[in-house]
Design an enzyme around this catalytic site. Structure first.
Site, PDB file in Angstrom:
ATOM      1  N   TYR A 131       0.915  -1.468   0.007  1.00 32.17           N
ATOM      2  CA  TYR A 131      -0.141  -0.149  -0.102  1.00 32.17           C
ATOM      3  C   TYR A 131       1.049   1.466   0.125  1.00 32.17           C
ATOM      4  O   TYR A 131       1.733   1.456   0.900  1.00 32.17           O
ATOM      5  CB  TYR A 131      -0.958   0.169   1.036  1.00 32.17           C
ATOM      6  CG  TYR A 131      -1.606   1.243   1.149  1.00 32.17           C
ATOM      7  CD1 TYR A 131      -2.176   1.584   0.323  1.00 32.17           C
ATOM      8  CD2 TYR A 131      -0.772   2.020   2.600  1.00 32.17           C
ATOM      9  CE1 TYR A 131      -2.877   3.367   0.752  1.00 32.17           C
ATOM     10  CE2 TYR A 131      -1.421   3.187   2.143  1.00 32.17           C
ATOM     11  CZ  TYR A 131      -2.831   3.891   2.092  1.00 32.17           C
ATOM     12  OH  TYR A 131      -3.069   4.757   1.742  1.00 32.17           O
ATOM     13  N   HIS A 173      -4.009  -0.196   6.372  1.00 31.91           N
ATOM     14  CA  HIS A 173      -4.841  -0.326   4.661  1.00 31.91           C
ATOM     15  C   HIS A 173      -6.301  -0.896   4.659  1.00 31.91           C
ATOM     16  O   HIS A 173      -5.734  -1.366   3.576  1.00 31.91           O
ATOM     17  CB  HIS A 173      -4.432   0.541   4.312  1.00 31.91           C
ATOM     18  CG  HIS A 173      -5.128   2.162   3.023  1.00 31.91           C
ATOM     19  ND1 HIS A 173      -5.745   1.332   2.221  1.00 31.91           N
ATOM     20  CD2 HIS A 173      -5.101   2.809   3.208  1.00 31.91           C
ATOM     21  CE1 HIS A 173      -5.802   2.195   1.702  1.00 31.91           C
ATOM     22  NE2 HIS A 173      -6.006   3.235   2.104  1.00 31.91           N
TER      23      HIS A 173
HETATM   24  O1  KDG Z   1      -8.986   7.711  -1.464  1.00 34.11           O
HETATM   25  C1  KDG Z   1      -8.276   6.645  -0.600  1.00 34.11           C
HETATM   26  C2  KDG Z   1      -7.144   7.385   0.497  1.00 34.11           C
HETATM   27  O2  KDG Z   1      -7.679   8.481   0.895  1.00 34.11           O
HETATM   28  C3  KDG Z   1      -6.321   6.361   1.023  1.00 34.11           C
HETATM   29  O3  KDG Z   1      -5.885   5.745   0.755  1.00 34.11           O
HETATM   30  C4  KDG Z   1      -5.418   7.457   1.946  1.00 34.11           C
HETATM   31  O4  KDG Z   1      -5.323   5.527   3.490  1.00 34.11           O
HETATM   32  C5  KDG Z   1      -5.267   6.908   3.315  1.00 34.11           C
HETATM   33  C6  KDG Z   1      -4.531   7.947   4.197  1.00 34.11           C
HETATM   34  O5  KDG Z   1      -4.558   7.467   5.429  1.00 34.11           O
HETATM   35  O6  KDG Z   1      -3.930   9.223   3.985  1.00 34.11           O
HETATM   36 MG    MG Z   2      -5.307   5.791   6.427  1.00 30.21          MG
END
Ligand code: KDG
Ligand code: MG
Length: 408
Positions: free
Chosen positions: A160, A217
């Site tokens: 991620y 995530h």
């Molecule tokens: O649109 C999805 C994102 O806002 C996300 O993946 C971002 O997890 C995220 C974060 O902590 O900023």
């Molecule tokens: Mg996040």
């Protein structure tokens, strides 16, 4: 006082910001952000087709009643699309209220509890060495808190929020261009084996003072999350974010019984009903809602007040999809909230973004200083906005190596 008109603009220099401008018969206008990342046209349609025709003629000062009118009046309540649309109206009405009172919004909430608000940036790397360089850069810029992510050896598509190529740390992938999502491959075992060691090395390299955050995530089951939390305990994380999918409010009980690692969750929540049990049962330490898609200032302030009763601090979402308007709304809440924790902040300040949304809000040495201008303290240049149009984008879709669909 009456609302005479409202317009919606979709587009922006880097992201498709959904910007609402409400006009009144007293010449004061209010601005709000309804951006729902990669689904931007949907809150825009809700605003244009239903909410704006109903708003015309309402008294903008009655922001609470207007919020209730749309929320209760919708019958089918909640959901990110509706709550993003209500959120933009609510932000714009607070902006008008501040301009009428000639006060910055934080004054209307109860004044300042602090000067600069602590923010965190995103460091990332295709591998650990790359991540270390990225962290060093943020430390040199004065950041005191940094979220760290890095590629996992042997994992085909890295993991991620990590770059595809080494050294490309400013272009890490969370979104793709076009409607059809790219597929990323995830391997929980490799992640569980590697990431605690990587986090340990980050702590050893940067010492005890740096606040280190990590975002899982939503990728682990409750049992795996508990095992991971126990493994990273010696790292002394500022927080472990979204260890489990956020829909299950009971999922964190298991982790809580096994670890004292601070837990942050909630960037996908859109109402107090998504997090009331988590907060009341003290299963989390930070609540990550965003004013953008959790119903605006009126609703998020309710969540912040509930959280304060249960030792839960704020850590509002601040991914790049938030326009400077919702970041400003959050900055005013951050200046006031007695239970402020931290703000996610990814440098929005490109010349194009500053030209579209001029403001005096500023970041200095890892702290965010709110503007003293009335209302939200952000303007919107419609001539600049005319340069941009909507471009479709998508989040990736995640699969396990055998093809099973997993959580992005
Ligand atoms: O649109 C999805 C994102 O806002 C996300 O993946 C971002 O997890 C995220 C974060 O902590 O900023
Ligand atoms: Mg996040």
């Amino acid at each position: 006082m009456k609302i005479t008109d409202a317009k919606v603009f979709v587009g922006g220099p880097a992201k498709n910001y959904v910007t609402l401008k409400i006009e009144t018969d007293q010449g004061i206008c209010g601005l709000g952000d309804a951006t729902l990342n990669n689904r931007e046209t949907l809150p825009a349609a809700y605003l244009k087709d239903y909410l704006i025709p109903n708003l015309i003629g309402m008294d903008p000062r009655n922001s609470e009643d207007i919020w209730q009118f749309f929320y209760r009046g919708a019958y089918f309540r909640r959901g990110p699309i509706a709550m993003a649309a209500f959120g933009a109206i609510d932000m714009a009405l607070w902006d008008i209220k501040g301009k009428l009172a000639n006060m910055p919004l934080y004054q209307l909430f109860g004044g300042k509890s602090r000067e600069g608000a602590l923010v965190y940036a995103h460091a990332t790397g295709a591998d650990l060495e790359d991540l270390m360089d990225s962290i060093s850069w943020y430390v040199e810029q004065g950041y005191k808190a940094i979220r760290v992510q890095c590629g996992i050896p042997g994992m085909p598509k890295a993991g991620y929020a990590v770059p595809e190529k080494k050294g490309d740390v400013k272009n890490y992938i969370t979104d793709y261009t076009g409607i059809r999502p790219k597929v990323e491959i995830w391997d929980t075992s490799r992640y569980m084996r590697y990431m605690p060691k990587a986090l340990t090395q980050v702590r050893e390299r940067f010492g005890p003072e740096l606040k280190i955050l990590h975002d899982v995530h939503h990728r682990l089951t409750p049992r795996e999350a508990a095992e991971f939390a126990k493994a990273v305990e010696p790292v002394d994380l500022f927080w472990l974010e979204d260890p489990t999918p956020a829909d299950d409010q009971d999922a964190l009980k298991f982790l809580r019984h096994h670890s004292t690692v601070p837990v942050a969750i909630g960037e996908v929540f859109n109402s107090i009903w998504d997090c009331n049990k988590l907060i009341e049962n003290e299963l989390i330490d930070f609540i990550r809602v965003a004013v953008t898609y959790a119903g605006g200032i009126t609703h998020v302030k309710r969540i912040v007040d509930l959280a304060a009763l249960h030792h839960v601090r704020t850590g509002f979402h601040g991914a790049p999809s938030h326009s400077p308007l919702s970041m400003a709304a959050q900055a005013h809440l951050n200046a006031w909230a007695p239970n402020f924790g931290i703000q996610e902040y990814l440098v929005l300040g490109t010349p194009e973004c500053d030209a579209l949304f001029p403001s005096e809000h500023r970041l200095e040495n890892g702290l965010f200083y709110v503007s003293d201008a009335p209302g939200l303290g952000v303007a919107f240049d419609e001539n600049e906005a005319a340069r941009y149009s909507y471009k479709p984008g998508s989040h990736p879709v995640v699969r396990l190596e055998d093809g099973t669909l997993w959580n992005y």
